[in-house]
Design an enzyme around this catalytic site. Structure first.
Site, PDB file in Angstrom:
ATOM      1  CE1 TYR A 139      50.545  59.565  51.129  1.00  0.00           C
ATOM      2  CE2 TYR A 139      51.217  58.552  53.010  1.00  0.00           C
ATOM      3  CZ  TYR A 139      50.196  58.820  52.183  1.00  0.00           C
ATOM      4  OH  TYR A 139      49.054  58.328  52.537  1.00  0.00           O
ATOM      5  CE1 TYR A 186      55.415  51.269  49.687  1.00  0.00           C
ATOM      6  CE2 TYR A 186      53.095  51.132  50.489  1.00  0.00           C
ATOM      7  CZ  TYR A 186      54.652  51.098  50.454  1.00  0.00           C
ATOM      8  OH  TYR A 186      55.327  51.352  51.961  1.00  0.00           O
ATOM      9  CG  HIS A 187      49.102  49.958  48.421  1.00  0.00           C
ATOM     10  ND1 HIS A 187      49.439  50.691  47.356  1.00  0.00           N
ATOM     11  CD2 HIS A 187      49.125  51.012  49.421  1.00  0.00           C
ATOM     12  CE1 HIS A 187      49.354  52.140  47.675  1.00  0.00           C
ATOM     13  NE2 HIS A 187      49.258  52.230  49.175  1.00  0.00           N
ATOM     14  CE  LYS A 217      41.681  46.960  59.426  1.00  0.00           C
ATOM     15  NZ  LYS A 217      42.795  47.237  60.534  1.00  0.00           N
ATOM     16  CG  ASP A 244      43.333  50.510  59.683  1.00  0.00           C
ATOM     17  OD1 ASP A 244      44.118  50.812  58.717  1.00  0.00           O
ATOM     18  OD2 ASP A 244      43.777  49.744  60.573  1.00  0.00           O
ATOM     19  CG  HIS A 301      46.864  49.648  56.270  1.00  0.00           C
ATOM     20  ND1 HIS A 301      46.776  50.977  56.470  1.00  0.00           N
ATOM     21  CD2 HIS A 301      47.768  49.762  55.271  1.00  0.00           C
ATOM     22  CE1 HIS A 301      47.632  51.690  55.619  1.00  0.00           C
ATOM     23  NE2 HIS A 301      48.094  50.827  54.889  1.00  0.00           N
TER      24      HIS A 301
END
Length: 675
Positions: free
Chosen positions: A15, A169-170, A543, A547, A549
């Protein structure tokens, strides 16, 4: 060597992407020369969220976590001297997936490629963006339409392309258990296929062609027996759903097709050399079982918990794959777990539990309804909180973090500033200047694009109606439209969306009986509030930037709430101005900023400056994220009260330290209450 022919290895990727299209192109060509057999493109956050590099929200984010692609010229440079007809390219892109695929197709056409031969994948799973990754732009309905239109287009025009990677995945990164990971991913796949078939754009006899191009992007953690069973369960459930719900008779079209990046969540900043063996074990989970083997594998680098990996670090991860595929005898045998009673029992259990959860979500109205109600998000936040509590209590052991912490000096990190790659801060200015040149010159030779306003009006007209949006998007790509212009036009029609945070509905995950760490911190919170004459201490969790996440921010918010704080958390994607405005309006006692994208060097000082200008310099600001030690020192010199990184795994302890900073800022004596 056995008599049977050795299996072909999976696609091997890393990646990658950073700084500029030119720098990323050089990296890709170098990786291909090292034996990489496919590309996996990382785009920066402005590209992922539909902003041009000169947008206010893009500040500090350009080229940080991926490559900026603002227009056709950038895409040309990204793949210069890489023949796309011969390449298998994965693009990690979701909200703006249609746009990036259009740019990719036009560049392939300019290379003279036959677009029907293009192979690769666009991630294009918007549901997990609402739940865990945070790069969504539009509301669920329009987002699902973009996905639907793109799937229909690729099946008809780019038949070898995988138009979507359903991403579990996430979900695992956000705390999902194996059952949740499978059930939520399968529910998303059902929502997507139902939408495609309900659109009326696919004839009945081509349903199998659609199902055959649906792929998945999966996570593999260090519990590699359980993870391998998870992959076998995934395959069985997908076979059942596609056969029973959609009537697909061809077993080849029902095959569960997946790629994998192994778990970055489990990589540690403490003793990061241990990440190498974690990566190897996680890779085994998706390669050992032939009947559940990944089609493509990309491995993180050992130092991703520290910062951006260097090319050498990525090479190490590529070599791990190559040693397994070419030196071991793994590919010489049929499935080595066939007939195992242990494996079969675990897989049967997972299938049963997952089908029950899938049915529960369908009763709610499906995945999209479960997103909008907040059910899926709150379940993930709760699961993640429970996992963090097990780690803090020592029930879930992590070598180098909560056990076996003594260590020899690490030669890999002796010089932390050279153990990771840093993006030159001047890159952003160069990218912004290049964008300005593109806008000024796109109508002139040698470009001679038609004025983009016409193409954008055509896009908005299509969005207001019901026609497939891919053709209008291709027109925009050929007309020299920018990423921000394309997304901005659709924002005008579709609006924007702020997903539920899941914080307020998350249950208490850590007990607070007398004598426990949380009880002691609650005492500190209550005593400090009383001394300040406040009903409750108030913490703003913000935040800034792009981003998405949000897992760490959510866990801090939940634990602070359970410790007695009044928590102000408005979710992701805020400007420094919005954060300071909220801090003043809510009269908070502390501002906690969470940034994992590397934009802390620009955005945190901006928040500090705005607080000073607003006459509130005494509100302490604490910061958490993947922050190199030299950057942490710079932030403290700028006025940050405390910096927390992944090595600070004790959330209750972090909350206690936040109380200490509030007391210090308000000139209260330290409390001798341990935390």
């Amino acid at each position: 060597m056995t008599e049977r022919q050795k299996d072909r290895p999976w696609l091997m990727r890393t990646y990658a992407g950073h700084s500029t299209a030119e720098a990323s192109n050089e990296l890709y060509r170098r990786n291909l020369e090292k034996g990489q057999t496919g590309l996996s493109v990382a785009f920066d956050l402005p590209t992922q969220t539909g902003y041009d590099p000169d947008h206010v929200l893009a500040r500090g984010e350009v080229g940080r976590v991926g490559v900026p692609v603002s227009h056709l010229g950038d895409m040309r440079r990204l793949f210069q001297d890489i023949p796309l007809e011969q390449m298998n390219t994965s693009m990690t892109i979701n909200a703006t997936a249609m746009w990036l695929l259009a740019l990719y197709q036009v560049v392939a056409e300019e290379q003279g490629a036959d677009v029907t031969k293009l192979q690769g994948t666009t991630q294009n799973d918007i549901v997990k963006e609402y739940l865990s990754r945070g790069t969504h732009v539009f509301p669920p309905g329009p987002s699902l339409r973009l996905t639907t239109d793109m799937i229909v287009y690729t099946v008809n025009h780019i038949p070898k392309w995988n138009p979507i990677n359903i991403c579990s995945y996430h979900l695992q990164e956000a705390g999902a258990t194996p059952v949740q990971e499978i059930a939520y991913a399968m529910s998303t796949a059902i929502a997507v296929l139902d939408a495609v078939f309900a659109s009326g754009q696919i004839p009945e006899d081509r349903k199998g062609d659609v199902v055959a191009r649906i792929s998945f992007f999966v996570n593999a953690g260090v519990r590699f027996i359980e993870e391998m069973c998870k992959m076998r369960a995934f395959g069985r459930i997908w076979d059942r759903i596609t056969r029973e719900r959609y009537g697909i008779e061809d077993p080849k079209q029902r095959r569960f097709r997946y790629g994998v990046q192994v778990n970055s969540l489990g990589l540690t900043e403490a003793q990061p050399e241990n990440n190498v063996q974690r990566i190897v074990l996680e890779m085994l989970a998706v390669t050992l079982s032939k009947d559940a083997r990944a089609r493509a594998v990309q491995l993180p680098a050992w130092n991703e918990a520290l910062g951006l990996p260097r090319p050498w670090d990525q090479q190490w991860s590529l070599r791990i794959q190559q040693v397994l595929a070419h030196e071991s005898d793994l590919l010489e045998y049929d499935d080595i777990f066939a007939g195992s009673h242990v494996i079969e029992a675990k897989v049967d259990s997972l299938v049963e539990e997952c089908m029950a959860e899938i049915d529960r979500i369908q009763e709610m109205g499906g995945a999209m309804a479960a997103v909008e109600s907040g059910y899926l998000k709150s379940q993930l936040v709760s699961s993640h909180a429970e996992r963090r509590a097990r780690i803090e209590a020592g029930e879930e052991k992590i070598v180098g973090v909560n056990i076996f912490r003594s260590t020899e000096p690490n030669p890999l990190t002796a010089d932390l500033d050279t153990a990771i790659m840093t993006v030159d801060p001047a890159v952003e200015a160069r990218v912004v200047a290049s964008l300005g040149e593109w806008r000024d010159n796109r109508y002139q030779p040698p470009f001679n694009h038609p004025r983009p306003c016409k193409a954008l009006e055509r896009l908005k007209e299509a969005a207001r109606g019901t026609e497939n949006l891919m053709e209008a998007t291709l027109e925009c790509a050929r007309a020299g439209v920018t990423t921000g212009e394309w997304a901005g036009a659709l924002r005008e029609v579709f609006g924007e969306y702020r997903a539920p945070t899941g914080v307020s509905s998350a249950p208490v995950a850590v007990t607070a009986e007398e004598g426990t760490p949380l009880a002691l911190v609650r005492e500190k919170v209550a005593r400090t509030a009383a001394e300040l004459g406040a009903g409750r201490l108030r913490l703003l969790v913000g935040k800034p930037g792009l981003d998405g996440h949000s897992n760490g921010a959510e866990q801090i918010a939940v634990r602070a709430r359970d410790a007695g704080f009044e928590v102000v958390y408005q979710g992701i994607r805020l400007t420094p101005e919005q954060i300071v405005s909220a801090a003043l309006a809510e009269d908070v006692h502390c501002v906690g900023l969470s940034i994992l994208s590397g934009s802390h060097a620009e955005l945190v000082p901006d928040v500090l400056d705005r607080l000073r200008e607003a006459g509130a310099p005494d509100i302490p600001v604490v910061v958490g994220g993947i922050i190199p030690s030299s950057d942490a020192d710079d932030l403290k010199r700028a006025g940050v009260a405390a910096v927390f990184t992944p090595k600070d795994f004790g959330i209750t302890e972090i909350i206690g330290r936040i109380v200490d900073e509030i007391r210090k800022a308000n000139k209260l004596d330290p409390l001798e209450v341990p935390a």
